[in-house]
Write an enzyme that holds these catalytic residues in place. Structure first.
Site: not given
Ligand code: 8IG
Length: 270
Positions: A38, A70, A90-92, A191, A210, A233
């Protein structure tokens, strides 16, 4: 033991994907794999000359990515003679295709002849000094997914999983790059603030969905690993604002020059 039937079958699928990539790109082998997560896609064009650009859906055993931002393409890039195999998307784990789908990309990198892989991602940051768009080196990880990407009695050492040599090269390129421990959750929910408190208490500095599972398999198949996160973020509860996927894409565009510069140099110097 690496001879669990599921491991053998995963290696065979990776071999078939690598052969298809060789045929579609006209490059029999590649030297380095790069997985762009990302926010990292805008940095791809800075890597070098794009020799081939193939939709992942043209390659057997790859699933079309489910996440916006993606692109789902595989590029063969010539970085001044270093052949780089680039995965855009990618695959998550949260896509529920299983751990073998998650790690098929890194297995394919190894089957393509590469000796190292660069794993990138967009993630949340626990350090208030890291504004969205800050790249951070992954020093180590904590796998909180509850999943293992390995099969059977396959004991793999994860000491120095994220290559000190490659981290050193990155810090020479950009001495201001911070390092942190990447903590992987299953997702797809972000979270809670309480979970971020737990991550902080156990030493995590980044939260994502990932890279840890991919790095484990990359080590198991013998690749040297560089992990690069883009903080898109602040982690939940730190900014007062809810988290959204759009800020991920924005942070990537804003930081593309810096990230692309690091990637372009590290694939040449590694
Ligand atoms: I972009 O704040 C991204 N991916 N777990 N937490 C988690 N994955 C993320 C976050 C985040 N921001």
């Amino acid at each position: 033991m690496t001879n669990h039937p599921a491991t053998i079958e995963a290696a065979q699928r990776a071999q078939e994907s690598a052969e298809a990539i060789a045929a579609l790109t006209g490059q029999p082998t590649h030297d380095i794999g790069v997985v762009l997560g990302s926010g990292w896609a805008p940095a791809a064009r800075m890597l070098g000359e794009v020799v081939a650009d193939v939709p992942v859906t043209d390659v057997p055993h790859f699933a079309a990515p489910a996440v916006e931002g993606h692109a789902g393409r595989i590029l063969s890039v010539d970085a001044d003679g270093t052949r780089v195999l680039v995965f855009l998307g990618r695959t998550h784990l949260y896509e529920e295709r299983g751990v073998d789908a998650v790690t098929h990309g890194v297995r394919t990198v190894a089957a393509s002849g590469a000796r190292m892989v660069v794993l990138t991602n967009g993630c949340g940051g626990l350090n208030a000094d890291w504004s969205p768009g800050t790249p951070v080196l992954i020093r180590d990880h904590i796998n909180l997914t509850g999943a293992s990407p390995l099969h059977g009695t396959h004991f793999v050492d994860l000491t120095d999983l994220y290559s000190p040599r490659l981290r050193g090269i990155c810090r020479e390129i950009d001495p201001s790059l911070p390092e942190a421990v990447y903590t992987q959750f299953r997702g797809p929910m972000y979270e809670t603030p309480a979970e971020i408190g737990m991550v902080r208490a156990i030493g995590g500095g980044l939260v994502g969905m990932s890279t840890a599972l991919e790095a484990i398999v990359a080590r198991a198949v013998g690749l040297e690993i560089l992990g690069l996160s883009l903080v898109t973020n602040l982690a939940a509860g730190m900014s007062g604002a809810p988290l959204n996927h759009e800020e991920v894409l924005e942070a990537g565009h804003a930081a593309a020059e810096r990230m692309g510069g690091i990637l372009a140099r590290v694939v040449r110097e590694a």
